[in-house]
Design a protein around this motif. Structure first.
Motif, PDB file in Angstrom:
ATOM      1  N   MET A  61      -0.361   0.356   3.698  1.00 41.93           N
ATOM      2  CA  MET A  61      -0.143  -0.555   4.824  1.00 41.93           C
ATOM      3  C   MET A  61      -0.779  -1.916   4.567  1.00 41.93           C
ATOM      4  O   MET A  61      -0.190  -2.958   4.888  1.00 41.93           O
ATOM      5  CB  MET A  61      -0.722   0.049   6.102  1.00 41.93           C
ATOM      6  N   MET A  62      -1.973  -1.920   3.988  1.00 39.32           N
ATOM      7  CA  MET A  62      -2.634  -3.184   3.703  1.00 39.32           C
ATOM      8  C   MET A  62      -1.861  -3.989   2.660  1.00 39.32           C
ATOM      9  O   MET A  62      -1.767  -5.223   2.755  1.00 39.32           O
ATOM     10  CB  MET A  62      -4.064  -2.933   3.209  1.00 39.32           C
ATOM     11  N   SER A 108      -9.820   9.534  -1.814  1.00 39.36           N
ATOM     12  CA  SER A 108     -10.591   8.468  -1.194  1.00 39.36           C
ATOM     13  C   SER A 108     -11.897   9.027  -0.654  1.00 39.36           C
ATOM     14  O   SER A 108     -12.090  10.247  -0.594  1.00 39.36           O
ATOM     15  CB  SER A 108      -9.789   7.818  -0.057  1.00 39.36           C
ATOM     16  N   ALA A 111      -8.391  -5.633   5.847  1.00 40.99           N
ATOM     17  CA  ALA A 111      -8.474  -6.162   7.210  1.00 40.99           C
ATOM     18  C   ALA A 111      -9.908  -6.359   7.669  1.00 40.99           C
ATOM     19  O   ALA A 111     -10.177  -7.168   8.565  1.00 40.99           O
ATOM     20  CB  ALA A 111      -7.742  -5.234   8.178  1.00 40.99           C
ATOM     21  N   THR A 123     -14.682  -2.929   1.638  1.00 35.67           N
ATOM     22  CA  THR A 123     -14.017  -2.449   2.847  1.00 35.67           C
ATOM     23  C   THR A 123     -12.506  -2.582   2.690  1.00 35.67           C
ATOM     24  O   THR A 123     -12.018  -3.253   1.769  1.00 35.67           O
ATOM     25  CB  THR A 123     -14.457  -3.273   4.058  1.00 35.67           C
ATOM     26  N   PRO A 124     -11.721  -1.991   3.605  1.00 39.64           N
ATOM     27  CA  PRO A 124     -10.292  -2.302   3.646  1.00 39.64           C
ATOM     28  C   PRO A 124     -10.077  -3.802   3.828  1.00 39.64           C
ATOM     29  O   PRO A 124     -10.949  -4.508   4.361  1.00 39.64           O
ATOM     30  CB  PRO A 124      -9.796  -1.515   4.864  1.00 39.64           C
ATOM     31  N   ARG A 182       1.166  -5.478   4.529  1.00 39.00           N
ATOM     32  CA  ARG A 182       0.797  -6.468   5.542  1.00 39.00           C
ATOM     33  C   ARG A 182       0.255  -7.750   4.928  1.00 39.00           C
ATOM     34  O   ARG A 182       0.628  -8.855   5.344  1.00 39.00           O
ATOM     35  CB  ARG A 182      -0.231  -5.865   6.489  1.00 39.00           C
ATOM     36  N   TYR A 183      -0.609  -7.629   3.940  1.00 37.72           N
ATOM     37  CA  TYR A 183      -1.301  -8.803   3.422  1.00 37.72           C
ATOM     38  C   TYR A 183      -0.630  -9.415   2.189  1.00 37.72           C
ATOM     39  O   TYR A 183      -0.967 -10.535   1.817  1.00 37.72           O
ATOM     40  CB  TYR A 183      -2.762  -8.462   3.127  1.00 37.72           C
ATOM     41  N   ASN A 199      -3.260   7.067  -0.320  1.00 35.09           N
ATOM     42  CA  ASN A 199      -3.871   6.657   0.946  1.00 35.09           C
ATOM     43  C   ASN A 199      -2.909   5.784   1.760  1.00 35.09           C
ATOM     44  O   ASN A 199      -2.594   4.662   1.346  1.00 35.09           O
ATOM     45  CB  ASN A 199      -5.157   5.879   0.630  1.00 35.09           C
ATOM     46  N   PRO A 200      -2.434   6.246   2.925  1.00 37.08           N
ATOM     47  CA  PRO A 200      -1.489   5.448   3.724  1.00 37.08           C
ATOM     48  C   PRO A 200      -2.069   4.106   4.158  1.00 37.08           C
ATOM     49  O   PRO A 200      -1.340   3.108   4.234  1.00 37.08           O
ATOM     50  CB  PRO A 200      -1.210   6.342   4.938  1.00 37.08           C
ATOM     51  N   GLU A 201      -3.369   4.067   4.439  1.00 36.49           N
ATOM     52  CA  GLU A 201      -3.997   2.823   4.875  1.00 36.49           C
ATOM     53  C   GLU A 201      -3.887   1.765   3.795  1.00 36.49           C
ATOM     54  O   GLU A 201      -3.622   0.584   4.081  1.00 36.49           O
ATOM     55  CB  GLU A 201      -5.458   3.063   5.241  1.00 36.49           C
ATOM     56  N   LEU A 202      -4.055   2.170   2.546  1.00 35.66           N
ATOM     57  CA  LEU A 202      -3.965   1.216   1.442  1.00 35.66           C
ATOM     58  C   LEU A 202      -2.553   0.657   1.321  1.00 35.66           C
ATOM     59  O   LEU A 202      -2.355  -0.544   1.117  1.00 35.66           O
ATOM     60  CB  LEU A 202      -4.389   1.894   0.132  1.00 35.66           C
TER      61      LEU A 202
END
Length: 279
Positions: free
Chosen positions: A226-227, A120, A68, A65-66, A230-231, A221-224
């Motif tokens: 961001m992760m 993705s 988060a 999973t992502p 953030r992390y 992938n923008p979500e990747l």
């Protein structure tokens, strides 16, 4: 051996394809029924469901999973599995994940396959994605050696190259060679897109392999991305600040027309790149 995969996107789906080819039985879980159906039809899993209880018989479970979603996924999974089950993840940041999950599950082994594409989803899953690619495992002091050995056995079966390090060293290293390039490449795209409209249109028509290569990770992938920010915030900031200092040095050399020093820097870059990229 029964292997579970939670999250049937590019990485989870590609793992499933290769693990089934190795003779493992693969049980998959996704949040969406449509993805379960596609994963089954593509042959990435033997059985797919939206129900985590499907993984009750899995000996090893890959959480794909992502970042988060890793902790809440493990929390929801725990009631359905045996204490001997080995859990591992594929997140691109390790210290926060290991710090959160290891206290909840003794048989947890942090992992990160250094493989992927700009695409993705289950549609992007492909066979042999991990062949000869680095696959990092980050067991900590309390990680059972038997759990680590079991994950290592599976990773070797998909022909990935295994590396061991601490979660902290992993995060610092990938901030340099993975997370920093995403931010730099993204900034490149934004810079090119922010010029005068007529110049932007011309640049779009002229863009070729050089721009394709340097912009690929920044346009992913923008979500990747961001992760990563953030992390792995502290390590990414450290890398960005170091990059800014080096960029300022290049700007200064050009402003001062110090062509000899600039040439020396470019020559050094040419040599150094070969130590990171094997072509």
């Amino acid at each position: 051996m029964n292997i579970g995969i939670i999250g049937l996107g590019l990485i989870g789906g590609s793992l499933g394809l290769d693990l089934r080819a190795c003779g493992y039985k693969v049980l998959g879980v996704s949040r969406r029924e449509q993805v379960c159906q596609k994963a089954t039809s593509r042959g990435a899993v033997d059985l797919a469901s939206m129900d985590l209880a499907t993984l009750a018989d899995a000996e090893v479970i890959f959480v794909c999973t992502p970042i988060a979603a890793i902790l809440p996924t493990v929390q929801q999974l725990i009631p359905h599995i045996d204490p001997a089950t080995v859990l591992t993840d594929v997140g691109s940041v390790k210290a926060p994940v290991v710090d959160e999950v290891a206290p909840l599950w003794a048989n947890f082994v942090g992992g990160h396959p250094m493989a992927g594409t700009a695409d993705s989803g289950i549609e992007a899953a492909q066979t042999e994605l991990f062949v000869s690619k680095p696959y990092v495992l980050t067991p900590v002091e309390n990680t059972p050696s038997a759990a680590t050995a079991k994950v290592e056995e599976i990773v070797k079966s998909i022909q990935a190259n295994i590396y061991y390090c601490s979660p902290q060293d992993h995060d610092r290293a990938v901030s340099l060679i993975s997370h920093l390039p995403v931010m730099v490449s993204g900034t490149l795209i934004n810079t090119c897109h922010s010029d005068k409209q007529e110049v932007v249109k011309l640049a779009q028509q002229l863009a070729s392999s050089g721009f394709r290569d340097t912009s690929r990770v920044g346009g992913g992938n923008p979500e990747l991305g961001m992760m990563m920010a953030r992390y792995n915030r502290q390590e990414l900031l450290r890398s960005l600040q170091s990059y800014r200092q080096n960029l300022d040095t290049v700007i200064n050399l050009i402003e001062q027309e110090d062509w000899d020093s600039l040439e020396q820097q470019l020559q050094s870059n040419h040599i150094a790149r070969k130590q990171f990229v094997r072509e």
